[in-house]
Design a protein around this motif. Structure first.
Motif, PDB file in Angstrom:
ATOM      1  N   ALA A 225      -3.858  -2.158  -3.603  1.00 54.00           N
ATOM      2  CA  ALA A 225      -2.664  -2.023  -4.629  1.00 54.00           C
ATOM      3  C   ALA A 225      -1.592  -3.107  -3.835  1.00 54.00           C
ATOM      4  CB  ALA A 225      -2.156  -0.913  -4.996  1.00 54.00           C
ATOM      5  N   LEU A 226      -0.738  -3.446  -4.681  1.00 56.96           N
ATOM      6  CA  LEU A 226       0.435  -4.125  -4.180  1.00 56.96           C
ATOM      7  C   LEU A 226       1.621  -4.068  -5.018  1.00 56.96           C
ATOM      8  CD1 LEU A 226       1.662  -6.244  -2.272  1.00 56.96           C
ATOM      9  CD2 LEU A 226       1.029  -8.217  -3.834  1.00 56.96           C
ATOM     10  N   ARG A 227       2.327  -3.020  -4.604  1.00 53.06           N
ATOM     11  CA  ARG A 227       3.608  -2.247  -5.593  1.00 53.06           C
ATOM     12  C   ARG A 227       4.861  -3.180  -5.385  1.00 53.06           C
ATOM     13  NH1 ARG A 227       2.757   4.004  -5.923  1.00 53.06           N
ATOM     14  NH2 ARG A 227       4.881   3.730  -6.517  1.00 53.06           N
ATOM     15  N   PRO A 228       5.413  -3.082  -6.516  1.00 54.34           N
ATOM     16  CA  PRO A 228       6.755  -3.659  -6.430  1.00 54.34           C
ATOM     17  C   PRO A 228       7.950  -2.900  -5.784  1.00 54.34           C
ATOM     18  CG  PRO A 228       6.348  -2.692  -8.590  1.00 54.34           C
ATOM     19  CD  PRO A 228       5.144  -2.533  -7.758  1.00 54.34           C
ATOM     20  N   ASP A 229       7.735  -1.469  -5.708  1.00 54.12           N
ATOM     21  CA  ASP A 229       8.574  -0.658  -5.049  1.00 54.12           C
ATOM     22  C   ASP A 229       8.487  -0.321  -3.675  1.00 54.12           C
ATOM     23  OD1 ASP A 229       6.444   0.731  -5.719  1.00 54.12           O
ATOM     24  OD2 ASP A 229       7.315   2.466  -6.592  1.00 54.12           O
ATOM     25  N   SER A 230       7.471  -0.972  -3.080  1.00 54.16           N
ATOM     26  CA  SER A 230       7.270  -0.931  -1.852  1.00 54.16           C
ATOM     27  C   SER A 230       8.598  -1.421  -0.954  1.00 54.16           C
ATOM     28  CB  SER A 230       6.240  -1.485  -1.047  1.00 54.16           C
ATOM     29  OG  SER A 230       5.859  -1.676   0.131  1.00 54.16           O
TER      30      SER A 230
END
Length: 472
Positions: free
Chosen positions: A66-71
């Motif tokens: 996954a590649l999360r925007p909130d990281s």
């Protein structure tokens, strides 16, 4: 060192940790490998372990990434690099008969709950063991919620972190331990083949993306991330790009790495750190290829010192500190000396924004910041200067330390990493010794632009990254 026998898993393997007390589920559709740090399809000990267990259980292994925007520090720079890598990984996993379930939530709300839904269908969950950034917290939370066994596998450095469990003072104390273990651990990884091929389609709790056909630029633009940190075209993501860069380095600049890696007038560095950070290239593969193809000598020795010893030291630091990115992780002597000299006169009063915009009263330092913003890296020797000089321009040492951590994590392609935490903190005394006491720096090692320019030819570097240089 020997490469004769591949590295396989054994009982009581120091790379493996169980994070909960649940058993392997008696029912389930697959073994789930959650790829968080080791974003590669080959030479990946965590993936190899997941495949082995899936083979034993007679189920497929599914790879979830996954590649999360909130990281923290999610940006175009990070997203583009990871998406390019994921495209590469998907193709390589498909060739091995493995399914790659890649999740790209566009907003924070869309990112929640997916791991839990997949975990509920797994007989066993395997993930990456990493001591820093958000990975320990994510693993602990997922393991607590999981109804089956949750295992993490360490493939961070060549020598497992568990074998170097005590906090080390510096390279001189960890070096003999690393070298003593290399005979057992610097070997090619045994790569198991999946016995049960993954289904072509899997009912996923999100809409899958065809990475091979996708417009990556449009995907990045659609995510709620920091669009003010642009991607770096000269450094594309992916294992293929990392392997090509490794091959070019060991056949060329590595032979003079001992002299060339600090010289701003030469392209003498490996430029591998982004690929190692995002797990697109393993340090094991880099070391083995350097041995196999590189010319023996001081260049090879210096490169392996950085790759094997210094990397092990950074991960040891991150694993044995509660907050490796914090000021409190500095040695007591360094903090005491910096505090003693906190009242000393500063040469400016800069904010983090001043530093980020390269508005410091030093043209060489400003050049380093412009390079970091444009390329995601700082020239090797200049990076040490970049980390130290803000002590002269900020009111308190802890403010300078926090500022450099922030700028490194935001702009560096290899930020948010134990190596980055250790490298920044070295500028404030970590893994170093006390030096003769000086103004502001106290007993922490001092560096100046004037001495750097006398030692190395930085004039061309300053001209390239001077006030007219373009950066976002």
């Amino acid at each position: 060192m020997t490469q004769a026998e591949p590295l396989a898993f054994a009982s009581a393997d120091p790379r493996i940790r169980r994070l909960n007390d649940r058993p392997i589920a008696t029912r389930g559709d697959f073994v789930l490998y959650w790829s968080q740090i080791f974003r590669r399809a080959d030479d990946n000990a965590a993936l190899a372990y997941a495949i082995e267990r899936a083979n034993e259980l007679g189920v497929p292994c599914v790879v979830y990434e996954a590649l999360r925007p909130d990281s923290p520090f999610a940006s175009d720079r990070v997203h583009r690099f990871v998406l390019e890598g994921a495209r590469d990984t998907a193709a390589r996993l498909a060739a091995r008969g493995l399914l790659h379930a890649f999740f790209l939530p566009r907003t924070t709300g869309g990112a929640r709950g997916v791991v839990g839904k997949l975990a509920a269908r797994a007989r066993l969950i395997v993930s990456d063991d990493s001591p820093a950034f958000i990975v320990p917290t994510q693993n602990a939370a997922a393991a607590a919620r999981a109804t089956c066994a949750f295992i993490v596998v360490d493939d961070c450095a060549v020598v497992p972190m568990a074998l170097l469990a005590k906090p080390e003072i510096g390279a001189r104390t960890i070096r003999p331990k690393v070298h003593a273990a290399l005979h057992a651990w610097l070997r090619p990884l045994a790569e198991p083949s999946p016995r049960v091929r993954a289904p072509r389609r899997l009912d996923l709790p999100f809409a899958p993306i065809d990475l091979a056909a996708a417009d990556l630029g449009a995907l990045v633009a659609s995510c709620a991330i920091d669009h003010g940190v642009p991607s770096v075209a000269e450094t594309p993501g992916g294992a293929t790009a990392g392997e090509a860069r490794l091959d070019a380095f060991v056949r060329g600049p590595m032979s003079s790495y001992d002299e060339g890696h600090n010289d701003p007038s030469r392209d003498g560095t490996s430029r591998l750190s982004p690929y190692l950070h995002f797990g697109m290239l393993s340090p094991r593969r880099a070391a083995l290829e350097a041995h196999a193809l590189g010319r023996k000598g001081e260049g090879l020795d210096k490169f392996l010192e950085q790759l094997l010893v210094r990397r092990a030291l950074s991960f040891n630091f991150a694993r044995t500190r509660a907050d490796p990115a914090g000021y409190g992780a500095l040695p007591a002597w360094a903090r005491a000396s910096l505090e003693k000299h906190a009242p000393d006169r500063r040469y400016a009063d800069l904010s983090v924004s001043d530093l980020e915009q390269a508005r410091a009263p030093d043209e060489l330092w400003n050049a380093t910041m412009r390079e970091l913003r444009a390329r995601g890296v700082v020239q090797s020797y200049a990076r040490m200067l970049w980390g130290k000089l803000p002590l002269l321009w900020m009111r308190r040492p802890e403010l300078a330390h926090a500022a450099m951590m922030h700028l490194n994590d935001k702009w560096a392609l290899d930020g948010r990493d134990p190596n980055g935490y250790a490298n920044v903190s070295w500028c404030f005394g970590l893994h170093d010794r006390p030096w003769p006491e000086r103004e502001v720096f106290g007993s922490v090692r001092t560096m100046t632009s004037a001495s750097a320019r006398r030692k190395l030819d930085f004039e061309g570097y300053i001209e390239r990254w001077g006030p007219r240089a373009s950066f976002a």
